[in-house]
Design a protein around this motif. Sequence first.
Motif, PDB file in Angstrom:
ATOM      1  N   ALA A 191     103.718   4.181  50.686  1.00 32.39           N
ATOM      2  CA  ALA A 191     103.040   3.725  49.474  1.00 32.39           C
ATOM      3  C   ALA A 191     102.308   4.874  48.795  1.00 32.39           C
ATOM      4  O   ALA A 191     102.295   4.984  47.556  1.00 32.39           O
ATOM      5  CB  ALA A 191     102.070   2.596  49.818  1.00 32.39           C
ATOM      6  N   LEU A 192     101.719   5.755  49.581  1.00 35.28           N
ATOM      7  CA  LEU A 192     100.995   6.908  49.044  1.00 35.28           C
ATOM      8  C   LEU A 192     101.922   7.830  48.265  1.00 35.28           C
ATOM      9  O   LEU A 192     101.561   8.371  47.213  1.00 35.28           O
ATOM     10  CB  LEU A 192     100.332   7.670  50.194  1.00 35.28           C
ATOM     11  CG  LEU A 192      99.361   8.797  49.830  1.00 35.28           C
ATOM     12  CD1 LEU A 192      98.091   8.218  49.224  1.00 35.28           C
ATOM     13  CD2 LEU A 192      99.019   9.611  51.084  1.00 35.28           C
ATOM     14  N   ALA A 193     103.148   7.996  48.767  1.00 31.62           N
ATOM     15  CA  ALA A 193     104.102   8.908  48.127  1.00 31.62           C
ATOM     16  C   ALA A 193     104.830   8.275  46.960  1.00 31.62           C
ATOM     17  O   ALA A 193     105.563   8.969  46.234  1.00 31.62           O
ATOM     18  CB  ALA A 193     105.115   9.394  49.162  1.00 31.62           C
ATOM     19  N   ASN A 194     104.645   6.987  46.761  1.00 25.99           N
ATOM     20  CA  ASN A 194     105.477   6.251  45.811  1.00 25.99           C
ATOM     21  C   ASN A 194     105.045   6.414  44.357  1.00 25.99           C
ATOM     22  O   ASN A 194     105.860   6.232  43.450  1.00 25.99           O
ATOM     23  CB  ASN A 194     105.487   4.761  46.170  1.00 25.99           C
ATOM     24  CG  ASN A 194     106.523   3.984  45.399  1.00 25.99           C
ATOM     25  OD1 ASN A 194     107.667   4.396  45.297  1.00 25.99           O
ATOM     26  ND2 ASN A 194     106.115   2.853  44.840  1.00 25.99           N
ATOM     27  N   GLU A 195     103.797   6.754  44.111  1.00 29.80           N
ATOM     28  CA  GLU A 195     103.305   6.821  42.739  1.00 29.80           C
ATOM     29  C   GLU A 195     103.817   8.069  42.024  1.00 29.80           C
ATOM     30  O   GLU A 195     103.896   9.148  42.604  1.00 29.80           O
ATOM     31  CB  GLU A 195     101.777   6.809  42.729  1.00 29.80           C
ATOM     32  CG  GLU A 195     101.161   5.560  43.339  1.00 29.80           C
ATOM     33  CD  GLU A 195     101.513   4.301  42.557  1.00 29.80           C
ATOM     34  OE1 GLU A 195     101.665   4.390  41.329  1.00 29.80           O
ATOM     35  OE2 GLU A 195     101.645   3.228  43.188  1.00 29.80           O
ATOM     36  N   GLY A 196     104.141   7.898  40.747  1.00 32.16           N
ATOM     37  CA  GLY A 196     104.511   9.040  39.922  1.00 32.16           C
ATOM     38  C   GLY A 196     105.873   9.615  40.243  1.00 32.16           C
ATOM     39  O   GLY A 196     106.658   9.036  40.989  1.00 32.16           O
ATOM     40  N   PHE A 199     110.562  10.379  50.532  1.00 34.76           N
ATOM     41  CA  PHE A 199     110.333   9.160  51.302  1.00 34.76           C
ATOM     42  C   PHE A 199     110.773   9.294  52.760  1.00 34.76           C
ATOM     43  O   PHE A 199     110.360   8.503  53.596  1.00 34.76           O
ATOM     44  CB  PHE A 199     111.019   7.970  50.632  1.00 34.76           C
ATOM     45  CG  PHE A 199     110.434   7.642  49.291  1.00 34.76           C
ATOM     46  CD1 PHE A 199     109.137   7.188  49.188  1.00 34.76           C
ATOM     47  CD2 PHE A 199     111.166   7.838  48.133  1.00 34.76           C
ATOM     48  CE1 PHE A 199     108.571   6.903  47.947  1.00 34.76           C
ATOM     49  CE2 PHE A 199     110.622   7.559  46.893  1.00 34.76           C
ATOM     50  CZ  PHE A 199     109.314   7.088  46.796  1.00 34.76           C
ATOM     51  N   VAL A 200     111.594  10.264  53.060  1.00 34.92           N
ATOM     52  CA  VAL A 200     111.869  10.611  54.454  1.00 34.92           C
ATOM     53  C   VAL A 200     110.777  11.543  54.966  1.00 34.92           C
ATOM     54  O   VAL A 200     110.198  11.346  56.035  1.00 34.92           O
ATOM     55  CB  VAL A 200     113.248  11.272  54.612  1.00 34.92           C
ATOM     56  CG1 VAL A 200     113.523  11.573  56.089  1.00 34.92           C
ATOM     57  CG2 VAL A 200     114.351  10.400  54.041  1.00 34.92           C
ATOM     58  N   SER A 201     110.460  12.557  54.176  1.00 26.02           N
ATOM     59  CA  SER A 201     109.505  13.577  54.609  1.00 26.02           C
ATOM     60  C   SER A 201     108.120  13.007  54.858  1.00 26.02           C
ATOM     61  O   SER A 201     107.445  13.386  55.827  1.00 26.02           O
ATOM     62  CB  SER A 201     109.432  14.694  53.563  1.00 26.02           C
ATOM     63  OG  SER A 201     110.680  15.322  53.414  1.00 26.02           O
ATOM     64  N   VAL A 202     107.669  12.082  54.010  1.00 24.98           N
ATOM     65  CA  VAL A 202     106.320  11.554  54.183  1.00 24.98           C
ATOM     66  C   VAL A 202     106.224  10.699  55.442  1.00 24.98           C
ATOM     67  O   VAL A 202     105.162  10.622  56.079  1.00 24.98           O
ATOM     68  CB  VAL A 202     105.869  10.774  52.934  1.00 24.98           C
ATOM     69  CG1 VAL A 202     106.534   9.394  52.848  1.00 24.98           C
ATOM     70  CG2 VAL A 202     104.347  10.632  52.905  1.00 24.98           C
TER      71      VAL A 202
END
Length: 359
Positions: free
Chosen positions: A39-44, A256-259
């Motif tokens: 969720a943190l990586a999903n914005e922007g 989304f894999v890396s995070v």
Amino acid sequence: MTAALGPRTDARRHHDPSVRGFASDNYAGAHPEVLAALALANEGHQVAYGEDQYTDHLQRIVHSHFGPNAEAFPVFNGTGANVTALQALTDRWGAVVCAESAHINVDEGGAPERMGGLKLLTVPTPDGKLTPELIDRQAWGWEDEHRAMPQVVSITQNTELGTVYTVDEIRAIVEHAHAKGMKVHLDGARIANAAASLDVPMRAFTNAVGVDVLSYGGTKNGMVFGEAVIVLNPDAVSHMKHLRKLSMQLASKMRFVSVQLEALLAKDLWLRNARHSNAMAQRLAAGVRALDGVEILYPVQANAVFARLPHEVSRRLQERFRFYFWDEAAGDVRWMCAFDTTEDDVDAFLQALKEELAR
């Protein structure tokens, strides 16, 4: 005017979350900390194909575990990691020595040979572990043009039979392979469980002993999807970036894999999850040992219990809990524990097993 995007969804739950099983650690969902990271990586917006800030930061985290020369190449899945890694270590005429029980031989649909163009040279083992002596059964004939050239030794840590190589055992394999001009690949689908079992850092039995390339597993330890090929010895491989794309393992939205890998590795989530699943396997094994009519087949050193019991008992038990036969003809089964397996899950399974044995 276009309406703003909002959180509305029409998705519905299609399963009963109270149903538990011991078939595979892949059956477990994602760890809440991994979901929070997604969720943190999903914005922007972030640059695609690995040029994002999350993949860049992942490299620094990987250095902290596997040394400054290590480089991570996130991929979609374990088979993709293994096939890509092994291609990077071999010539077109090369072969890979592995245990007969190895995942690359038994459970990857022939992908290393069909998709990777590799020849697997297998060796039967009593416990899933190779030794220098066992490797030598296939490590020969380098100048024989009629035979695929042995170029790589591939080991699995922990093994497909739930056993764990010691640091010294892997060091001996690496030294032996390197002395013969061969490279070493480690399939680390459950590497966290092995490190937790040995109570050592992952580097202790990878880069510190000379392993060349690692397939790092995250899905079985709390990720939604994704693994990584971690190159430990840059001199051992060639054209990893091109091979990852050629092998259909280059994610466009790689962040989304890396995070997810970052969520596991940045602190100690990888170790907490592995210690817990290992502990649940020990609880299960202790309960099984107290029962007549069940034999544990291999040392329980990670998060798997292999057992032999009457076929009809297993069939009835499978109606209550999901698990797989390992060798149905022999009556051998495999019970896996996951990061979200609870003591109540184990105790309920043991009670069901007692009841079916008594029938």
